[in-house]
Design a protein around this motif. Structure first.
Motif, PDB file in Angstrom:
ATOM      1  N   SER A 169       0.830  -1.200   0.000  1.00 28.38           N
ATOM      2  CA  SER A 169       0.000   0.000   0.000  1.00 28.38           C
ATOM      3  C   SER A 169       0.867   1.252   0.000  1.00 28.38           C
ATOM      4  O   SER A 169       0.604   2.213  -0.742  1.00 28.38           O
ATOM      5  N   PHE A 170       1.919   1.230   0.802  1.00 29.80           N
ATOM      6  CA  PHE A 170       2.852   2.352   0.871  1.00 29.80           C
ATOM      7  C   PHE A 170       3.522   2.571  -0.482  1.00 29.80           C
ATOM      8  O   PHE A 170       3.575   3.692  -0.998  1.00 29.80           O
ATOM      9  N   ARG A 171       4.021   1.492  -1.075  1.00 36.56           N
ATOM     10  CA  ARG A 171       4.722   1.600  -2.355  1.00 36.56           C
ATOM     11  C   ARG A 171       3.799   2.063  -3.475  1.00 36.56           C
ATOM     12  O   ARG A 171       4.157   2.922  -4.287  1.00 36.56           O
ATOM     13  N   GLU A 172       2.594   1.488  -3.528  1.00 35.33           N
ATOM     14  CA  GLU A 172       1.667   1.820  -4.605  1.00 35.33           C
ATOM     15  C   GLU A 172       1.259   3.286  -4.553  1.00 35.33           C
ATOM     16  O   GLU A 172       1.107   3.934  -5.601  1.00 35.33           O
ATOM     17  N   LYS A 173       1.085   3.822  -3.365  1.00 35.13           N
ATOM     18  CA  LYS A 173       0.730   5.241  -3.256  1.00 35.13           C
ATOM     19  C   LYS A 173       1.879   6.121  -3.740  1.00 35.13           C
ATOM     20  O   LYS A 173       1.656   7.126  -4.421  1.00 35.13           O
ATOM     21  N   LEU A 174       3.107   5.748  -3.392  1.00 34.09           N
ATOM     22  CA  LEU A 174       4.251   6.512  -3.875  1.00 34.09           C
ATOM     23  C   LEU A 174       4.327   6.485  -5.396  1.00 34.09           C
ATOM     24  O   LEU A 174       4.539   7.508  -6.040  1.00 34.09           O
ATOM     25  N   ASN A 175       4.146   5.301  -5.984  1.00 31.27           N
ATOM     26  CA  ASN A 175       4.232   5.166  -7.433  1.00 31.27           C
ATOM     27  C   ASN A 175       3.105   5.893  -8.149  1.00 31.27           C
ATOM     28  O   ASN A 175       3.250   6.278  -9.309  1.00 31.27           O
ATOM     29  N   ALA A 176       1.972   6.072  -7.461  1.00 32.90           N
ATOM     30  CA  ALA A 176       0.836   6.773  -8.053  1.00 32.90           C
ATOM     31  C   ALA A 176       0.930   8.282  -7.846  1.00 32.90           C
ATOM     32  O   ALA A 176       0.026   9.024  -8.236  1.00 32.90           O
ATOM     33  N   GLY A 177       2.015   8.734  -7.230  1.00 33.08           N
ATOM     34  CA  GLY A 177       2.181  10.155  -6.987  1.00 33.08           C
ATOM     35  C   GLY A 177       1.418  10.654  -5.785  1.00 33.08           C
ATOM     36  O   GLY A 177       1.287  11.871  -5.585  1.00 33.08           O
ATOM     37  N   GLU A 178       0.915   9.736  -4.966  1.00 33.27           N
ATOM     38  CA  GLU A 178       0.189  10.111  -3.761  1.00 33.27           C
ATOM     39  C   GLU A 178       1.142  10.091  -2.562  1.00 33.27           C
ATOM     40  O   GLU A 178       2.232   9.522  -2.629  1.00 33.27           O
ATOM     41  N   THR A 179       0.722  10.710  -1.492  1.00 32.97           N
ATOM     42  CA  THR A 179       1.521  10.730  -0.272  1.00 32.97           C
ATOM     43  C   THR A 179       0.889   9.808   0.760  1.00 32.97           C
ATOM     44  O   THR A 179      -0.254  10.050   1.173  1.00 32.97           O
ATOM     45  N   PRO A 180       1.579   8.739   1.155  1.00 29.64           N
ATOM     46  CA  PRO A 180       1.020   7.861   2.201  1.00 29.64           C
ATOM     47  C   PRO A 180       0.693   8.648   3.463  1.00 29.64           C
ATOM     48  O   PRO A 180       1.420   9.574   3.831  1.00 29.64           O
ATOM     49  N   GLU A 181      -0.409   8.277   4.104  1.00 29.76           N
ATOM     50  CA  GLU A 181      -0.819   8.983   5.312  1.00 29.76           C
ATOM     51  C   GLU A 181       0.192   8.825   6.434  1.00 29.76           C
ATOM     52  O   GLU A 181       0.392   9.731   7.241  1.00 29.76           O
ATOM     53  N   GLU A 182       0.863   7.674   6.489  1.00 28.99           N
ATOM     54  CA  GLU A 182       1.803   7.406   7.572  1.00 28.99           C
ATOM     55  C   GLU A 182       3.150   6.986   7.002  1.00 28.99           C
ATOM     56  O   GLU A 182       3.238   6.456   5.888  1.00 28.99           O
ATOM     57  N   ASP A 183       4.196   7.226   7.779  1.00 30.68           N
ATOM     58  CA  ASP A 183       5.519   6.739   7.402  1.00 30.68           C
ATOM     59  C   ASP A 183       5.522   5.216   7.494  1.00 30.68           C
ATOM     60  O   ASP A 183       4.709   4.621   8.204  1.00 30.68           O
ATOM     61  N   LEU A 184       6.445   4.596   6.772  1.00 30.29           N
ATOM     62  CA  LEU A 184       6.584   3.145   6.838  1.00 30.29           C
ATOM     63  C   LEU A 184       7.628   2.809   7.896  1.00 30.29           C
ATOM     64  O   LEU A 184       8.767   3.278   7.824  1.00 30.29           O
ATOM     65  N   GLU A 185       7.239   2.016   8.866  1.00 30.27           N
ATOM     66  CA  GLU A 185       8.155   1.581   9.915  1.00 30.27           C
ATOM     67  C   GLU A 185       8.308   0.064   9.834  1.00 30.27           C
ATOM     68  O   GLU A 185       7.314  -0.659   9.732  1.00 30.27           O
ATOM     69  N   LEU A 186       9.548  -0.391   9.860  1.00 28.29           N
ATOM     70  CA  LEU A 186       9.839  -1.815   9.740  1.00 28.29           C
ATOM     71  C   LEU A 186      10.790  -2.239  10.850  1.00 28.29           C
ATOM     72  O   LEU A 186      11.814  -1.593  11.094  1.00 28.29           O
TER      73      LEU A 186
END
Length: 249
Positions: free
Chosen positions: A85-102
């Motif tokens: 979900s995080f990656r797809e939003k970035l690729n679509a030019g959108e800004t993920p609502e939250e940072d990705l934490e791993l």
């Protein structure tokens, strides 16, 4: 669907998946392209020592027994969904609502899903540094038949001026510290430079404001536009006497 986590090892240390939307350059870039390249460079030290006829000292006839982390199907599905979900939003030019934490467990669990990688790599995060263990067969290398490179390294991870910086601070080969003269060179080299050799990867990385280890987690923070400021009160038209006398709508 391309595996966003999956580091690929061929004759070159890292080979990212390639596509118009850069599907492979999320963890492939950030981890395989940086941290695991560091481990492979440790292997390069071992291979150099092979050429120096130090096979018995710097390699082993048995692989190191590395830990593994395995998530349940539900845990793995949730992790993949979050990353995709995080990656797809970035690729679509959108800004993920939250940072990705791993966490280190997240990465190790994903490694464990690939039989080609399971048991060969293990990642820990301690004191906001990344520690990586690697155990790789050296078949096909000169004098490496039936032998294994067992190494480990400790890495600093940060982002400076929009550029990911990964440097190796300490390393061991077959239980022995890498000579300080060699480590000095590693500490001054950005191991994540491999990522930026492909223009599409460099473009993808520019989407991030910060990538670092914090609270013993990988934090991937994307750039966000500052909210538009409300106009100052003095810029608003003053209410007239007639306006004040109008009944509310």
């Amino acid at each position: 669907m391309s595996n966003a986590f999956e580091p690929q090892f061929t004759d070159a240390p890292v080979q990212e998946h390639s596509s118009g939307t850069n599907k492979g350059c999320l963890i492939g870039c950030l981890v395989a392209g940086g941290l695991f390249v560091g481990a492979i460079l440790c292997a390069g030290v071992g291979i150099y020592m092979l050429a120096s006829k130090a096979v018995d000292t710097y390699t082993s006839t048995t692989p190191a027994k590395l830990e593994t982390v395995e998530y349940t199907e539900e845990e793995m599905a949730a992790l993949k969904s979050r990353v995709e979900s995080f990656r797809e939003k970035l690729n679509a030019g959108e800004t993920p609502e939250e940072d990705l934490e791993l966490t280190a467990d997240d990465i190790n669990a994903w490694i464990a899903t690939d039989e080609n990688l399971k048991g060969k790599f293990f990642v820990e995060i301690k004191d906001d540094q990344v520690h990586g263990d690697v155990s790789l067969p050296l078949d096909g290398m000169p004098m490496g038949e039936g032998r294994y490179f067992n190494g480990s390294g400790t890495f600093d991870v940060s982002m400076e001026g929009g550029v990911l910086i990964v440097t190796m601070q300490q390393a061991e080969v077959n239980g022995d510290p890498v000579p300080e003269s060699v480590m000095q060179g590693f500490r001054s080299e950005n191991l994540a430079n491999e990522i930026y050799k492909k223009p599409e990867n460099a473009e993808f990385m520019r989407k991030f404001e910060d990538i670092r280890i914090e609270d013993n987690r990988f934090i991937l923070r994307v750039k966000r536009d500052s909210p538009e400021e409300a106009p100052p009160e003095e810029a608003l038209p003053a209410a007239t006497e007639d306006d004040m006398q109008k009944p509310p709508a």
